[in-house]
Scaffold this motif. Structure first.
Motif, mmCIF file in Angstrom:
data_model
loop_
_atom_site.group_PDB
_atom_site.id
_atom_site.type_symbol
_atom_site.label_atom_id
_atom_site.label_comp_id
_atom_site.label_asym_id
_atom_site.label_seq_id
_atom_site.Cartn_x
_atom_site.Cartn_y
_atom_site.Cartn_z
ATOM 1 N N ARG A 17 0.847 -1.185 0.000
ATOM 2 C CA ARG A 17 0.000 0.000 0.000
ATOM 3 C C ARG A 17 0.879 1.231 0.000
ATOM 4 N N TYR A 19 0.996 5.394 0.775
ATOM 5 C CA TYR A 19 0.380 6.499 1.500
ATOM 6 C C TYR A 19 1.128 7.775 1.124
ATOM 7 N N ARG A 44 -4.197 5.920 0.926
ATOM 8 C CA ARG A 44 -4.709 7.142 1.553
ATOM 9 C C ARG A 44 -3.780 8.308 1.266
ATOM 10 N N THR A 96 -9.033 10.429 1.021
ATOM 11 C CA THR A 96 -8.229 11.632 1.246
ATOM 12 C C THR A 96 -8.786 12.444 2.402
ATOM 13 N N LEU A 158 -3.690 8.054 8.425
ATOM 14 C CA LEU A 158 -3.093 7.109 7.487
ATOM 15 C C LEU A 158 -3.287 5.673 7.952
#
Length: 175
Positions: A17, A19, A44, A96, A158
């Motif tokens: 992932r 961020y 995110r 977001t 996050l």
């Protein structure tokens, strides 16, 4: 180029992932990048003080001699007129959150902005269609990324997709 390099470096690290945390124009850069590129591993984003609807500061000081040279060509794209890059970008489609400041140390620039503002960006301009959450904090634009509360809230968002502050706003988002 910087956004692409950062995304590529994270991909090379084989992270499952991705961020992203941005400050000010960095939020516009990631929005522009995502408008042209698919980043499926992007989980995110937290944007600190982004001028998502442009900044009236640019509109009012763009003709001051030397400012364009000092701030570079991207500066003029951050206004609220027909050349505004932020206004040309659509809603965000990634989870977001936006953290916006409400204290200004530049009272001159604040005269051009809706209150509350952080001296460069108003809270209203920081809002973004499609965002999942918003938090306002009593911090000015140049210091928001160094503020202990902002750092804690950014990391928490996050990790969990939520802020700890009870004043945080949450929205139906596209993520």
């Amino acid at each position: 180029q910087a956004v692409r390099a950062g995304v590529d470096a994270c991909r090379d690290a084989k992270g499952e992932r991705l961020y992203v945390v941005t400050h000010s124009m960095g939020g516009i850069l990631i929005r522009d990048y995502l408008s042209r590129h698919n980043v499926p591993e992007l989980a995110r984003i937290v944007m600190l003080a982004p001028p998502n609807h442009g900044s009236a500061v640019v509109d009012n000081v763009k003709d001051v001699p030397g400012l364009q040279w000092l701030n570079g060509p991207a500066f003029l794209q951050l206004g609220t007129d027909e050349n505004s890059l932020p206004l040309q970008l659509g809603p965000i489609s990634v989870d977001t959150a936006v953290i916006a400041g409400t204290i200004s140390i530049n009272l001159f620039l604040s005269t051009f902005l809706e209150n509350p503002d952080d001296g460069k960006v108003s809270v209203e301009s920081a809002r973004l269609d499609g965002m999942c959450a918003m938090l306002t904090v009593p911090v000015s634009h140049p210091y928001i990324m160094k503020d202990e509360t902002v750092i804690i809230e950014t990391l928490l968002y996050l990790q969990t997709g939520r802020f700890s502050e009870p004043t945080a706003e949450y929205f139906d988002c596209q993520s």
